[in-house]
Design an enzyme around this catalytic site. Sequence first.
Site, PDB file in Angstrom:
ATOM      1  N   ARG A 114       0.842  -1.187   0.000  1.00 28.72           N
ATOM      2  CA  ARG A 114       0.000   0.000   0.000  1.00 28.72           C
ATOM      3  C   ARG A 114       0.887   1.250   0.000  1.00 28.72           C
ATOM      4  O   ARG A 114       1.911   1.290   0.682  1.00 28.72           O
ATOM      5  CB  ARG A 114      -0.893   0.043   1.247  1.00 28.72           C
ATOM      6  N   HIS A 141      -1.305  -0.049  -9.670  1.00 29.29           N
ATOM      7  CA  HIS A 141      -1.971  -0.961  -8.714  1.00 29.29           C
ATOM      8  C   HIS A 141      -2.508  -2.198  -9.436  1.00 29.29           C
ATOM      9  O   HIS A 141      -3.705  -2.504  -9.378  1.00 29.29           O
ATOM     10  CB  HIS A 141      -3.083  -0.229  -7.946  1.00 29.29           C
TER      11      HIS A 141
HETATM   12  P1  NDP Z   1      -1.193 -11.242   5.678  1.00 31.04           P
HETATM   13  O1  NDP Z   1      -2.132 -10.693   6.664  1.00 31.04           O
HETATM   14  O2  NDP Z   1      -1.292 -12.673   5.295  1.00 31.04           O
HETATM   15  O3  NDP Z   1       0.311 -10.993   6.158  1.00 31.04           O
HETATM   16  C1  NDP Z   1       0.717  -9.783   6.716  1.00 31.04           C
HETATM   17  C2  NDP Z   1       2.146  -9.915   7.216  1.00 31.04           C
HETATM   18  O4  NDP Z   1       2.569  -8.631   7.695  1.00 31.04           O
HETATM   19  C3  NDP Z   1       2.275 -10.892   8.398  1.00 31.04           C
HETATM   20  O5  NDP Z   1       3.467 -11.605   8.295  1.00 31.04           O
HETATM   21  C4  NDP Z   1       2.317  -9.952   9.590  1.00 31.04           C
HETATM   22  O6  NDP Z   1       3.038 -10.458  10.705  1.00 31.04           O
HETATM   23  C5  NDP Z   1       3.053  -8.769   9.009  1.00 31.04           C
HETATM   24  N1  NDP Z   1       2.786  -7.556   9.791  1.00 31.04           N
HETATM   25  C6  NDP Z   1       1.617  -6.905   9.949  1.00 31.04           C
HETATM   26  N2  NDP Z   1       1.765  -5.862  10.770  1.00 31.04           N
HETATM   27  C7  NDP Z   1       3.066  -5.852  11.139  1.00 31.04           C
HETATM   28  C8  NDP Z   1       3.837  -5.044  11.987  1.00 31.04           C
HETATM   29  N3  NDP Z   1       3.303  -3.999  12.625  1.00 31.04           N
HETATM   30  N4  NDP Z   1       5.132  -5.339  12.161  1.00 31.04           N
HETATM   31  C9  NDP Z   1       5.684  -6.406  11.536  1.00 31.04           C
HETATM   32  N5  NDP Z   1       5.007  -7.223  10.701  1.00 31.04           N
HETATM   33  C10 NDP Z   1       3.710  -6.951  10.519  1.00 31.04           C
HETATM   34  O7  NDP Z   1      -1.315 -10.308   4.378  1.00 31.04           O
HETATM   35  P2  NDP Z   1      -1.108 -10.724   2.859  1.00 31.04           P
HETATM   36  O8  NDP Z   1       0.248 -11.276   2.709  1.00 31.04           O
HETATM   37  O9  NDP Z   1      -2.255 -11.552   2.406  1.00 31.04           O
HETATM   38  O10 NDP Z   1      -1.240  -9.294   2.127  1.00 31.04           O
HETATM   39  C11 NDP Z   1      -0.379  -8.218   2.426  1.00 31.04           C
HETATM   40  C12 NDP Z   1      -0.883  -6.941   1.790  1.00 31.04           C
HETATM   41  O11 NDP Z   1      -0.638  -6.931   0.377  1.00 31.04           O
HETATM   42  C13 NDP Z   1      -2.389  -6.693   1.844  1.00 31.04           C
HETATM   43  O12 NDP Z   1      -2.786  -6.227   3.111  1.00 31.04           O
HETATM   44  C14 NDP Z   1      -2.614  -5.672   0.756  1.00 31.04           C
HETATM   45  O13 NDP Z   1      -2.524  -4.364   1.276  1.00 31.04           O
HETATM   46  C15 NDP Z   1      -1.449  -5.899  -0.204  1.00 31.04           C
HETATM   47  N6  NDP Z   1      -1.920  -6.353  -1.521  1.00 31.04           N
HETATM   48  C16 NDP Z   1      -1.665  -5.556  -2.614  1.00 31.04           C
HETATM   49  C17 NDP Z   1      -2.085  -5.942  -3.852  1.00 31.04           C
HETATM   50  C18 NDP Z   1      -1.742  -5.148  -5.070  1.00 31.04           C
HETATM   51  O14 NDP Z   1      -2.274  -5.429  -6.147  1.00 31.04           O
HETATM   52  N7  NDP Z   1      -0.853  -4.191  -4.993  1.00 31.04           N
HETATM   53  C19 NDP Z   1      -2.861  -7.172  -4.055  1.00 31.04           C
HETATM   54  C20 NDP Z   1      -3.036  -7.953  -2.857  1.00 31.04           C
HETATM   55  C21 NDP Z   1      -2.600  -7.524  -1.638  1.00 31.04           C
HETATM   56  P3  NDP Z   1       2.497 -11.754  11.504  1.00 31.04           P
HETATM   57  O15 NDP Z   1       2.624 -12.901  10.528  1.00 31.04           O
HETATM   58  O16 NDP Z   1       3.430 -11.875  12.634  1.00 31.04           O
HETATM   59  O17 NDP Z   1       1.077 -11.462  11.857  1.00 31.04           O
HETATM   60  C1  OXD Z   2      -5.941  -6.150  -2.753  1.00 36.07           C
HETATM   61  C2  OXD Z   2      -5.504  -5.242  -3.804  1.00 36.07           C
HETATM   62  O1  OXD Z   2      -5.705  -5.871  -1.572  1.00 36.07           O
HETATM   63  O2  OXD Z   2      -5.810  -5.508  -4.992  1.00 36.07           O
HETATM   64  O3  OXD Z   2      -6.565  -7.161  -3.089  1.00 36.07           O
HETATM   65  O4  OXD Z   2      -4.825  -4.255  -3.520  1.00 36.07           O
END
Ligand code: NDP
Ligand code: OXD
Length: 310
Positions: A226, A274
């Site tokens: 993001r 995006h």
């Molecule tokens: P998950 O919820 O599966 O994983 C999030 C990870 O971030 C976890 O490992 C978590 O740690 C870590 N995390 C969260 N907060 C913190 C923090 N404060 N400090 C350290 N680590 C942290 O998310 P996804 O992998 O499914 O997706 C990640 C993001 O990708 C989405 O939220 C979205 O915004 C973005 N995205 C973007 C897209 C695009 O087209 N550009 C498409 C799809 C997604 P822990 O494992 O310890 O909880």
């Molecule tokens: C998602 C994205 O979070 O497309 O799915 O950004």
Amino acid sequence: MALIYVSAWSDADIWRAEVAKHLPGETLRVWPDVGNVDEIDVALVWKPPHGSLATLPALKLIVNMGVGVDSLLQDPNLPRHVPLVRLVDPLMTEQMTEYVVLGVLAGFRKLLDYRALQAEGRWVEIDRDVAPPSERVVGILGQGELGTDAARKFLALGYKVAGWSRSPKHILGVESFHGQDRLHAFLGRCDAVVCLLPLTPETRGIVNARTIAAMKKGAWFVNGARGGQVVDADLLAALDSGHLSGAFLDVFNEEPLPPSHPYWRHPKVIATPHIAALTLPSMSERIMDAVKRYKAGKPLINVVDLERGY
Ligand code: NDP
Ligand code: OXD
């Protein structure tokens, strides 16, 4: 009871057809044509207008048709007592991994420099002693659904991989760091830093002057998560000073990225609109599975923890 689609993002007819395919007998209403609100128990949403879900008193399930829930959680009137399920789909994960591999390799193989030489019609080998993958560290901020898959694929390509998360992880071959205290140590290890964190109050602005200073000189930055995680002025300053060698960005603080934004024309930036990982109709099986589970009274999966914010 009834389903409603609340989003301005894609053609509702696509999702109407998917509902007909996966949930025979159900019809999909489309916001703002809600009909009798007391009949609506399930909302399929992507970035619904703030306040819209609060007008549905019988709501029992919200299904986010994307991965990130940051926009939804910023709705001050979100009905927080209603379970919120997010999209987790193997194709989504594959798309993101493909994107971040592209992003990192573009940096490591100096795509921007070669592109500039191409524009001048110049045949120049910039880097004869290019380091092998085994001597480069790819660091991934976030070791969740997307970050873990990306980590494994970078390992398969022969890179060293480091990951940073909130809780400790044990992913074979990945040097794991966790917690705020270890963030700078993690960043200092990486030749490329990939952001795959959810946007939460804790991660907003996490890529800033201080954390960028903790990155290696010449590191390359990829953001597939993001835009809100980046302080743009600090990233631009680090690109201009040469502290970072470049950035590969899919997401921005303001989307669409305004035409006058410096990222568009910055020589060290590759910007995409995006598109790293898109929700596709072929993912409807996963989306509808949440509705089927709810209807059958089965436990829901991929439920968002509203306190954690992801
Ligand atoms: P998950 O919820 O599966 O994983 C999030 C990870 O971030 C976890 O490992 C978590 O740690 C870590 N995390 C969260 N907060 C913190 C923090 N404060 N400090 C350290 N680590 C942290 O998310 P996804 O992998 O499914 O997706 C990640 C993001 O990708 C989405 O939220 C979205 O915004 C973005 N995205 C973007 C897209 C695009 O087209 N550009 C498409 C799809 C997604 P822990 O494992 O310890 O909880
Ligand atoms: C998602 C994205 O979070 O497309 O799915 O950004």
